[in-house]
Design a protein around this motif. Sequence first.
Motif, PDB file in Angstrom:
ATOM      1  N   THR B   9      42.110  40.319  29.293  1.00  0.00           N
ATOM      2  CA  THR B   9      40.745  39.835  29.188  1.00  0.00           C
ATOM      3  C   THR B   9      39.809  40.764  29.963  1.00  0.00           C
ATOM      4  O   THR B   9      40.213  41.416  30.917  1.00  0.00           O
ATOM      5  N   GLY B  10      38.545  40.785  29.533  1.00  0.00           N
ATOM      6  CA  GLY B  10      37.566  41.645  30.182  1.00  0.00           C
ATOM      7  C   GLY B  10      37.020  41.005  31.445  1.00  0.00           C
ATOM      8  O   GLY B  10      37.300  39.835  31.742  1.00  0.00           O
ATOM      9  N   TRP B  11      36.219  41.774  32.163  1.00  0.00           N
ATOM     10  CA  TRP B  11      35.650  41.296  33.432  1.00  0.00           C
ATOM     11  C   TRP B  11      34.783  40.053  33.255  1.00  0.00           C
ATOM     12  O   TRP B  11      34.599  39.286  34.180  1.00  0.00           O
ATOM     13  N   ALA B  26      34.235  39.961  39.870  1.00  0.00           N
ATOM     14  CA  ALA B  26      35.208  40.211  38.809  1.00  0.00           C
ATOM     15  C   ALA B  26      35.382  41.709  38.568  1.00  0.00           C
ATOM     16  O   ALA B  26      36.478  42.189  38.282  1.00  0.00           O
ATOM     17  N   ILE B  27      34.292  42.468  38.700  1.00  0.00           N
ATOM     18  CA  ILE B  27      34.381  43.923  38.543  1.00  0.00           C
ATOM     19  C   ILE B  27      35.247  44.513  39.657  1.00  0.00           C
ATOM     20  O   ILE B  27      36.129  45.329  39.420  1.00  0.00           O
ATOM     21  N   ARG B  28      34.990  44.056  40.874  1.00  0.00           N
ATOM     22  CA  ARG B  28      35.701  44.628  42.028  1.00  0.00           C
ATOM     23  C   ARG B  28      37.166  44.247  42.070  1.00  0.00           C
ATOM     24  O   ARG B  28      38.020  45.075  42.348  1.00  0.00           O
ATOM     25  N   ASP B  29      37.466  42.971  41.844  1.00  0.00           N
ATOM     26  CA  ASP B  29      38.822  42.488  42.111  1.00  0.00           C
ATOM     27  C   ASP B  29      39.692  42.391  40.872  1.00  0.00           C
ATOM     28  O   ASP B  29      40.902  42.217  40.983  1.00  0.00           O
ATOM     29  N   GLY B  30      39.079  42.457  39.681  1.00  0.00           N
ATOM     30  CA  GLY B  30      39.858  42.295  38.460  1.00  0.00           C
ATOM     31  C   GLY B  30      40.693  43.519  38.133  1.00  0.00           C
ATOM     32  O   GLY B  30      40.638  44.543  38.811  1.00  0.00           O
ATOM     33  N   SER B  31      41.511  43.396  37.079  1.00  0.00           N
ATOM     34  CA  SER B  31      42.277  44.541  36.604  1.00  0.00           C
ATOM     35  C   SER B  31      42.705  44.256  35.166  1.00  0.00           C
ATOM     36  O   SER B  31      42.459  43.180  34.646  1.00  0.00           O
ATOM     37  N   GLY B  32      43.332  45.244  34.555  1.00  0.00           N
ATOM     38  CA  GLY B  32      43.798  45.042  33.185  1.00  0.00           C
ATOM     39  C   GLY B  32      44.689  46.175  32.768  1.00  0.00           C
ATOM     40  O   GLY B  32      44.687  47.230  33.402  1.00  0.00           O
TER      41      GLY B  32
END
Lengths: 208, 279
Positions: B9-11, B26-32
């Motif tokens: 899933t996207g940010w 979400a930009i800082r801590d998310g991943s994919g």
Amino acid sequence: MTLPDGVERRSFGEKEGLATRGEPVYGEPTDGAWRRWDPRRSKLGAMLENGMETGLSGGETVLYLGAAAGTTVGHVADFASPTYAVEFAARPARDLLSVAESRRNLFPLLKDARKPETYAHVVEPVDALIQDVATRGQAKVALANRRFLREDGRLLMAIKARSEDVTADPDAVFETVLGSLEDGYEILETGPLAPFHEDHLAVVARPR
Amino acid sequence: MTDRRSPSTGWFAGIDPGDPEAAAGAIRDGSGDAVREWPQVAVESGAFDSEADYYAALHDATVTATRAAVREAETADDRQLIHSVRAMDDCERVANELAERVAEWAGSRREDAGTGVDYAGTLAGEDDAAEPLVSLARRVCDLDDEAASLRAHVQRTAPEVAPNLSALAGPVLAARLVALAGGLKDLARKPSGTIQVLGAEEALFAHLRGHAPSPKHGVIFVHEAIQGTSPEHRGSAARALAGKLAIAARIDHYTGDRKPELDAELEERIERIRERETE
């Protein structure tokens, strides 16, 4: 060779040089809406100045690795469409922020280019992957980020010999890096960045 | 909470588009792991009405996220270094002043009175804590200990804030230069001639008023490149040193990469200046 749309040669005082249209970043000379793109401050600028066939035509989607203070990526955002700017160090990102604030299509990402999974939830597939990272393993970074590059996209990369090995002969370093790059890329053109940058090799490649 | 996103899933998944702070998180801590056409996905999933809306939100989120990270890094760096080096200097200065007071006081009462922080240390070791003189001597020792631990702190943190400057100048002098300039960025923007006389402002203005020679050096005077050079060549040494320090400060501010070749360049320059002495 052709310059991308949005990049032109203009004269600034007695000097002529590349220019893009955008908000000035560091007090560079301007001519109306145009601002000078100094090849001595920019590896990509030097590639264009030296007449390399970058494949850029303007309006592409770009992933820029090693944005630093944003000098080059600001020019890229001036002529490209969505531009993702990855920089690892917080300090130069201060200046990158002020470049990004006046450019709605520039997206700064404080991430490690060696770990693309940390920004894969943000970055879309791109037409151009531009890389200027001063770290060991520059080929590895290009290979790891290949996943973002469209099949017909271009890798534009400046290899910095001193980042790989300060003591080795630059030509030997370039050969090693190019050898590793060929695991995922077909090299289309290489060239020095002299007289603007010493001990750098510019590379144009496409994913294979 | 939105931090348990599935890998593809996207940010923007599960984020209120009107909440830039949550988006920045979400930009800082998310991943994919999967690369997808996020603008298209975002519009098709109904998260955004158009790609233009998507990009506008992405811009705000990435700028907010980067600004937060920069601010965090800033509070941990040059401002903190300036406070610690100034605190260190204050502690040392006050410890010395009070040690003089202790020595003077002790001289009026004892035959064997000594001077300085060391003598305060001897006095502090006496049992009679009720005696005001001994109590004051203990304060001097505490302050001296505090100065020493602040010095250790500066030595540890200066190389993180300014790696090249610290390598060339030594961590304490590097911290002092940053403090005198008002910050690493300010130091990076100063010409080397200014860096050369930082800390010698009084002499500089006396010179500019026209009744004194120009100062050769400010706080960089303590550097080995100047101390180890004979007086008649110290002006050249100070100029060469300040030039390299200016370059180091700029690299530290703008890229933060360590450039070991700078150390060798400085050594070589100073070497060449000292060779003139033997001629």
